[in-house]
Design a protein around this motif. Structure first.
Motif, PDB file in Angstrom:
ATOM      1  N   THR A 127       8.319  -1.122 -29.179  1.00 30.78           N
ATOM      2  CA  THR A 127       8.456  -0.503 -27.862  1.00 30.78           C
ATOM      3  C   THR A 127       9.774   0.247 -27.684  1.00 30.78           C
ATOM      4  N   ASN A 210       7.703  -1.994 -18.438  1.00 26.49           N
ATOM      5  CA  ASN A 210       7.844  -2.803 -19.643  1.00 26.49           C
ATOM      6  C   ASN A 210       7.654  -4.258 -19.244  1.00 26.49           C
ATOM      7  N   VAL A 225      -0.877  -7.013 -20.929  1.00 26.29           N
ATOM      8  CA  VAL A 225      -1.397  -5.644 -20.985  1.00 26.29           C
ATOM      9  C   VAL A 225      -1.859  -5.207 -19.600  1.00 26.29           C
ATOM     10  N   MET A 228       1.226  -4.654 -17.447  1.00 26.40           N
ATOM     11  CA  MET A 228       1.881  -3.400 -17.861  1.00 26.40           C
ATOM     12  C   MET A 228       1.190  -2.199 -17.224  1.00 26.40           C
ATOM     13  N   ALA A 229      -0.129  -2.165 -17.312  1.00 23.86           N
ATOM     14  CA  ALA A 229      -0.883  -1.036 -16.758  1.00 23.86           C
ATOM     15  C   ALA A 229      -0.762  -0.985 -15.246  1.00 23.86           C
ATOM     16  N   THR A 232       2.723   0.077 -14.134  1.00 24.06           N
ATOM     17  CA  THR A 232       2.922   1.506 -14.387  1.00 24.06           C
ATOM     18  C   THR A 232       2.251   2.333 -13.303  1.00 24.06           C
ATOM     19  N   GLN A 249      -2.321   1.667 -28.069  1.00 23.80           N
ATOM     20  CA  GLN A 249      -1.620   1.192 -29.256  1.00 23.80           C
ATOM     21  C   GLN A 249      -2.568   1.233 -30.449  1.00 23.80           C
ATOM     22  N   GLU A 260      -6.176  -5.676 -26.484  1.00 23.44           N
ATOM     23  CA  GLU A 260      -5.809  -4.461 -25.764  1.00 23.44           C
ATOM     24  C   GLU A 260      -7.033  -3.793 -25.152  1.00 23.44           C
ATOM     25  N   LEU A 331      -2.204   7.806 -19.582  1.00 21.91           N
ATOM     26  CA  LEU A 331      -1.403   6.613 -19.849  1.00 21.91           C
ATOM     27  C   LEU A 331      -1.107   6.527 -21.336  1.00 21.91           C
ATOM     28  N   ASP A 333       0.515   3.815 -24.010  1.00 21.18           N
ATOM     29  CA  ASP A 333       1.049   2.451 -24.133  1.00 21.18           C
ATOM     30  C   ASP A 333       1.392   2.120 -25.572  1.00 21.18           C
ATOM     31  N   HIS A 341       5.244  -5.116 -24.067  1.00 13.36           N
ATOM     32  CA  HIS A 341       4.078  -4.344 -23.633  1.00 13.36           C
ATOM     33  C   HIS A 341       4.632  -3.242 -22.729  1.00 13.36           C
ATOM     34  N   ALA A 343       4.584   0.981 -21.257  1.00  9.19           N
ATOM     35  CA  ALA A 343       3.738   2.150 -21.025  1.00  9.19           C
ATOM     36  C   ALA A 343       4.451   3.162 -20.153  1.00  9.19           C
TER      37      ALA A 343
END
Length: 354
Positions: A127, A210, A225, A228-229, A232, A249, A260, A331, A333, A341, A343
């Motif tokens: 990352t 992050n 995950v 993270m999404a 974001t 990823q 993922e 997006l 990532d 994790h 993005a």
């Protein structure tokens, strides 16, 4: 305050600049088989540029990529060097030239570039580049800089390859992101530069996050995950339905690809298009965020996506898209060792619905 990507440069297995890399997406990037003694023989995707001396090769590639991104015009700005292996390859080639300090390589690069602004080293495993981008955005947002240059560097060494081989994470022949018979990663080299600026351009950095979850230090977490999404999206003030393309990823790992895929589908639903670059350029570790973002934006501008010639795992519901959807938000990532994790969300300011 809005932050934009004002320039990009790239050297990877596909080519020595962005245009060459995009043009080679449907081709076959160089693969070198590397013998790792008792571990076996594994494929590796090097940059097609040979020089005998490790530092001389690194310097030439870095100078080329920075020039392509327009970085020489902002030498007063912050420079963020992102890498997971730094210059360990130089230590293997000539231990006498190696300085065992995680910031020494960044300082050496700054000297090569005659950099006059502050210099930072970012090393958060895979990352690294995404976290460097987020840090650069924060500097510009805070008003402490008008521009910043993120430089992702991941160059050849056997130390990294042996580590992945020891953990039985390398594919014996090829990487198959989301593939039905996926069986590991193929590593590769990349040097990538992204110039961030307040000046308006096509690609705006709309948001990012992050999330660190060390539950499985070498694997992805479904919950992380999703977080993270979601973070974001919240950072960008955008809902999941506005995202129609994800650069995942998707490195070809049996477990991580499944984690993922299921997490992304739970946040974005079954209809969002997904792409990956690791089957054509290799997994470039700490440089992958910058390298794949540079390649992705150029690919979208050129109207192409990398294709895969293998069967996908139907259980994942994440076959790689062959055609670009109309997308205002994309997006990107990256998942990494240590539970990282990360993005970013890009806004295409020239998209038809923008």
């Amino acid at each position: 305050m809005s932050v934009y990507f004002a320039g990009r440069g790239l050297a990877c297995a596909l080519g020595l600049d962005v245009a060459a890399s995009v043009a080679a997406l449907d081709g076959d990037a160089p693969v070198r088989m590397v013998d790792l003694d008792d571990f076996g023989r594994f494929p590796y995707r090097p940059i097609p540029f040979d020089m005998a001396a490790w530092y001389a090769r690194a310097r030439t590639l870095i100078e080329r990529v920075v020039a392509e991104a327009g970085g020489n015009a902002v030498r007063h700005a912050p420079l963020l060097v992102a890498s997971s292996s730094l210059d360990v390859g130089a230590a293997e080639a000539n231990p006498a030239d190696f300085i065992p300090d995680c910031t020494a390589f960044a300082q050496r690069i700054a000297e090569w570039l005659d950099w006059r602004g502050p210099v930072f080293a970012v090393a958060t495993a895979c990352t690294s580049s995404i976290n460097a981008i987020l840090a650069a955005r924060d500097m510009i947002d805070a008003g402490s800089a008008d521009d910043a240059l993120v430089l992702g560097v991941e160059l050849g060494n056997t130390f990294t390859l042996r580590g992945f081989a020891a953990m039985q994470l390398l594919a014996p022949s090829r990487a198959q992101p989301f593939g039905a018979t996926r069986n590991g990663l193929v590593l590769g080299e990349a040097v990538a530069a992204l110039r961030l600026s307040r000046t308006h351009s096509r690609w705006r950095l709309a948001g990012g996050a992050n999330v660190v979850d060390g539950t499985d230090p070498a694997g992805a977490s479904h919950e992380a995950v999703c977080a993270m999404a979601q973070r974001t999206l919240a950072d960008a003030g955008v809902d999941a339905a506005s995202v129609s393309l994800i650069k995942a990823q998707a490195a070809g790992s049996p477990g991580n690809d499944a984690t993922e895929a299921h997490a992304l589908r739970s946040v974005f639903g079954p209809d969002v298009a997904v792409t990956s670059f690791k089957h054509v350029m290799g997994h470039t570790l700490g440089a992958s965020g910058a390298a794949e973002l540079a390649l992705l934006t150029a690919s979208i501008e050129g109207g192409v996506l990398p294709r895969a010639d293998y069967a996908f795992d139907d259980a994942l519901g994440c076959a790689l898209a062959e055609h670009l959807p109309r997308s205002r938000y994309v997006l990107v990532d990256i998942l990494g060792f240590g539970g990282g994790h990360a993005a970013v969300l890009l806004q295409d300011c020239e998209a038809p619905d923008a």
